[in-house]
Design an enzyme around this catalytic site. Structure first.
Site, PDB file in Angstrom:
ATOM      1  N   SER A 260       0.791  -1.080  -0.020  1.00  0.00           N
ATOM      2  CA  SER A 260      -0.204   0.041  -0.043  1.00  0.00           C
ATOM      3  C   SER A 260       0.916   1.126  -0.066  1.00  0.00           C
ATOM      4  O   SER A 260       2.047   1.067   0.357  1.00  0.00           O
ATOM      5  CB  SER A 260      -0.819   0.072   1.157  1.00  0.00           C
ATOM      6  N   LYS A 261       0.298   2.509  -0.039  1.00  0.00           N
ATOM      7  CA  LYS A 261       1.165   3.459  -0.141  1.00  0.00           C
ATOM      8  C   LYS A 261       1.889   3.710   0.967  1.00  0.00           C
ATOM      9  O   LYS A 261       3.320   4.018   1.022  1.00  0.00           O
ATOM     10  CB  LYS A 261       0.168   4.768   0.096  1.00  0.00           C
ATOM     11  N   ARG A 262       1.598   3.089   2.280  1.00  0.00           N
ATOM     12  CA  ARG A 262       2.265   3.477   3.465  1.00  0.00           C
ATOM     13  C   ARG A 262       3.776   2.596   3.132  1.00  0.00           C
ATOM     14  O   ARG A 262       4.607   2.831   3.671  1.00  0.00           O
ATOM     15  CB  ARG A 262       1.304   3.218   4.675  1.00  0.00           C
ATOM     16  N   ASN A 263       3.306   1.405   2.726  1.00  0.00           N
ATOM     17  CA  ASN A 263       4.499   0.462   2.947  1.00  0.00           C
ATOM     18  C   ASN A 263       5.283   0.142   1.737  1.00  0.00           C
ATOM     19  O   ASN A 263       5.883  -0.858   1.264  1.00  0.00           O
ATOM     20  CB  ASN A 263       4.154  -0.858   3.579  1.00  0.00           C
TER      21      ASN A 263
END
Ligand code: GLU
Length: 488
Positions: A260-263
């Protein structure tokens, strides 16, 4: 990897640019490229832009720019052309239309008039009856009455491929033998009601027409393979001419969830803007699902092309680890010569308005780089590290202000000013000797406390290059003026 024939290797990277290319796409591109280079084959770059609602010219250009920036040069494709072009699917619509009408004429495909409401109602019934959902073959034979009614209602048919009973088996170069039971591969749409081709038709036709010998791509497309093989059959391609498939393992996020964008599943532009080097991104992505052996983690692009084999690709999912990418990026930065580091750092310093780019500024950056070369993990870190050298209206960052305000810090600063002012030689050795004698020996302070206050006074931040070297670079006048200013 096994090949069906001894045809010269032709590998393609075929993204659908409905957004910026992300880590997973690029890992695929890298493996495609490395395999082509390793075998001395051709690397083909094809843009799958038949989904005109979602693909934009900007995304296509961004995909081209990203591959270029990473150094994944292609032998055939956009901008370079090639014998099997055009390489944008939107420019090949007549080719797909021609094959579609052949399939219709041969009875491999048929018109389907079912409306989306009808299909949904029947899928619902399938779910209730616990049968595999999918097209039930209703329009394989249509009565003359129904046909007349559909026409009078103005329905636009889709073209569907007829899947025969049985199953499809193929050997995946990573997964081994894979079989799909056709009970789970229903008749699929080749052409939409508006005449536009679907991915399955276009990809299969192009792989045949472009003489692609190897398809290395993400595992998410594994289930599409029996449909593509069905299209090859309808095209009359003999099985020994089918491309060899190799489905690459998923790339998972750190927490084992989908990226995801976060990881990490962010565009490559995000990494570029943060000062990741293309060679570091390629090196790191190469390790996602592949290994050069002997626990090696640092590979050059040249070594990657020499060592890359599909046999060394793992079948289990790979995990994206930002920390590891940063560590590799730091290593690659340290491998750069100072001139190369300078060249790559200047755009960041200009972007962040630390310098405008005058000769004097560049000369100062060049002198300063050796003291930060070992300390940065990304090029963007050059900005916070070197800003103090250029700050015209120098200010201490608000978070650090309390650390120079207390009595002890103030005493340190006064003492420092006293011993530094008379120094006749201003270099890091003389500065260090004077401060050590006065603060560590004289005032009996711990280095962290003593030098911390001076560091903040001089550089404005508690994170900076080594203190004494920084003061030497800044010069005595500015250093002393800053210490004076920090004394209340
Ligand atoms: N265009 C497809 C996608 O981006 C990939 C096609 C393929 O590799 O077969 O998902």
């Amino acid at each position: 990897m096994p090949t069906n024939t001894s045809r010269p290797v032709r590998v393609r990277f075929a993204p659908s640019p409905t957004g910026d290319l992300h880590v997973g796409n690029i890992r695929t591109a890298l493996f495609d490229w490395a395999y082509a280079r390793h075998t001395g084959g051709q690397f083909i770059f094809r843009i799958e832009d038949t989904d005109t609602d979602r693909v934009t010219d900007e995304y296509i250009q961004a995909a081209i720019d990203t591959l270029k920036w990473l150094g994944l040069t292609w032998d055939e494709g956009p901008e370079v052309g090639g014998p099997y072009g055009p390489y944008l699917q939107s420019q090949r619509l007549d080719i797909y239309a021609e094959w579609a009408s052949k399939f219709l004429a041969n009875g491999d495909a048929y018109y389907c008039y079912c409306s989306s409401e009808e299909l949904e109602a029947r899928r619902e019934a399938q779910r209730k009856a616990n049968v595999a959902p999918g097209y039930d073959g209703k329009c394989r034979s249509i009565s003359a009455d129904d046909l007349a009614r559909y026409h009078s209602e103005g329905r636009k048919p889709v073209l569907r491929m007829r899947m025969p009973d049985g199953s499809t088996t193929f050997t995946d170069a990573i997964r081994g033998e894979v079989t799909f039971d056709h009970n789970f591969v229903p008749d699929f749409v080749l052409v939409r009601g508006d005449g536009s081709p679907l991915y399955t038709l276009a990809v299969a036709v192009d792989d045949v027409m472009m003489k692609v010998t190897h398809v290395l791509r993400g595992e998410d497309l594994l289930s599409s393979t029996p449909r593509q093989i069905r299209v090859y059959q309808a095209m009359g391609v003999s099985p020994d001419e089918y491309p060899t498939f190799a489905h690459l393992p998923f790339v998972m996020g750190q927490d084992n969830a989908k990226l995801s964008k976060r990881n990490g599943e962010v565009s490559i532009a995000w990494y570029r803007d943060r000062g990741f080097l293309p060679e570091a991104i390629c090196n790191y992505l190469a390790l996602l699902g592949w290994s050069p052996g002997e626990d090696r983690e640092n590979v050059t692009m040249q070594e990657l092309t020499e060592l890359f084999t599909v046999e060394r690709v793992h079948s289990s999912p790979a995990r994206f680890d930002m920390k590891k990418l940063e560590a590799i990026n730091g290593d690659k930065i340290r491998e750069l010569t100072l001139d190369e580091l300078l060249k790559r750092s200047l755009p960041f310093l200009k972007r962040d308005q630390v310098i405008t780019g005058t000769d004097a500024e560049i000369a100062l950056v060049k002198t300063a780089l050796p003291i930060i070369h070992e300390r940065i993990a990304t090029l963007a870190e050059v900005t916070p590290m070197l800003r103090f050298l250029f700050a015209e209206n120098f200010e201490i960052e608000p978070d650090s202000l309390p650390k120079v305000a207390d009595d002890q810090a103030q005493a340190v600063l006064k003492k420092s000013l006293e011993v530094l002012t008379p120094l006749s030689t201003w270099n890091h050795d003389s500065i260090e000797a004077a401060l050590r004698a006065a603060l560590i020996e004289g005032m009996e302070l711990k280095p962290r406390i003593a030098f911390g206050a001076v560091r903040i006074a001089v550089t404005g931040s508690h994170i900076s290059p080594p203190l004494f070297e920084s003061m030497e670079l800044l010069g005595s006048a500015a250093s002393l003026a800053r210490i004076k200013a920090a004394i209340k």
